[in-house]
Design an enzyme around this catalytic site. Structure first.
Site, PDB file in Angstrom:
ATOM      1  N   HIS A  50     -28.886  31.984   5.521  1.00  0.00           N
ATOM      2  CA  HIS A  50     -29.682  31.567   6.689  1.00  0.00           C
ATOM      3  C   HIS A  50     -31.103  32.119   6.579  1.00  0.00           C
ATOM      4  O   HIS A  50     -32.079  31.412   6.827  1.00  0.00           O
ATOM      5  CB  HIS A  50     -29.075  32.113   7.994  1.00  0.00           C
ATOM      6  CG  HIS A  50     -27.741  31.528   8.364  1.00  0.00           C
ATOM      7  ND1 HIS A  50     -26.661  32.303   8.706  1.00  0.00           N
ATOM      8  CD2 HIS A  50     -27.316  30.238   8.473  1.00  0.00           C
ATOM      9  CE1 HIS A  50     -25.628  31.521   9.003  1.00  0.00           C
ATOM     10  NE2 HIS A  50     -26.007  30.256   8.878  1.00  0.00           N
ATOM     11  N   SER A  98     -20.986  31.967   7.043  1.00  0.00           N
ATOM     12  CA  SER A  98     -20.613  32.989   8.031  1.00  0.00           C
ATOM     13  C   SER A  98     -19.110  33.261   7.965  1.00  0.00           C
ATOM     14  O   SER A  98     -18.673  34.405   8.127  1.00  0.00           O
ATOM     15  CB  SER A  98     -20.989  32.520   9.436  1.00  0.00           C
ATOM     16  OG  SER A  98     -22.381  32.336   9.536  1.00  0.00           O
TER      17      SER A  98
END
Ligand code: PNS
Length: 161
Positions: free
Chosen positions: A17, A128
């Site tokens: 990210h 994630s």
């Protein structure tokens, strides 16, 4: 002014990210990193915790703002004056879902363009979910999330187990 929004769950933020955020920050005048708060997926980490990690990781990027939103992404984008949605693409497997979302968002709001940034090759496997799985099973998070997050992610996961 070119304002972009980079939406996601960031549960938790990863180096993948962060790589997209840094590259978007170089390309656009202003980047809002926007955490969805009414996701069907129940998040593992609190909104405050996710905001805190993103804020600290992007502290040196002057044109990046961390925010949260609920409801339709295009409504939020229009509210903040963003004309671009940024998405990261890791592999072909991401494509179908992202394609569907991009076309849906265009149908809902044709003035907003979705732009895809290809992931940095070294993060192509990272997500994630992978970070949470490794943290749960006691593996090393080194290189997967910023160093300052490593112990905090592990401690939060322990608390929630
Ligand atoms: O990190 P994620 O969970 O893959 O992010 C998904 C996200 C937040 C980008 C997506 O769920 C989203 O845009 N939700 C907002 C609701 C919406 O606008 N839906 C219509 C477009 S499909």
């Amino acid at each position: 002014m070119r304002i972009a929004v980079y939406p996601g769950s960031f549960d938790p933020m990863t180096n993948g990210h962060l790589d997209i955020i840094k590259r978007a920050a170089k390309t656009f005048d202003k980047v809002y990193v926007a955490i969805l708060t009414n996701s069907a997926k129940k998040p593992c980490f609190s909104l405050e915790q996710r905001i805190d990690w993103l804020t600290r990781a992007t502290a040196d990027l002057g044109n990046v703002e961390i925010d949260s939103f609920s409801g339709l992404l295009v409504n939020y984008a229009n509210q903040i004056g963003a004309s671009i949605i940024i998405k990261g693409l890791r592999a072909v497997s991401d494509f179908e879902y992202e394609f569907q979302m991009a076309l849906t968002n265009r149908a809902l709001s044709p003035n907003i363009e979705t732009m895809f940034l290809m992931t940095n090759g070294k993060y192509s496997y990272l997500s994630s979910s992978i970070v949470k799985e490794i943290a749960k099973l006691g593996g090393s998070l080194s290189g997967l999330v910023p160093d300052f997050m490593i112990e905090e992610v592990k401690n939060e996961i322990k608390k929630n187990q």
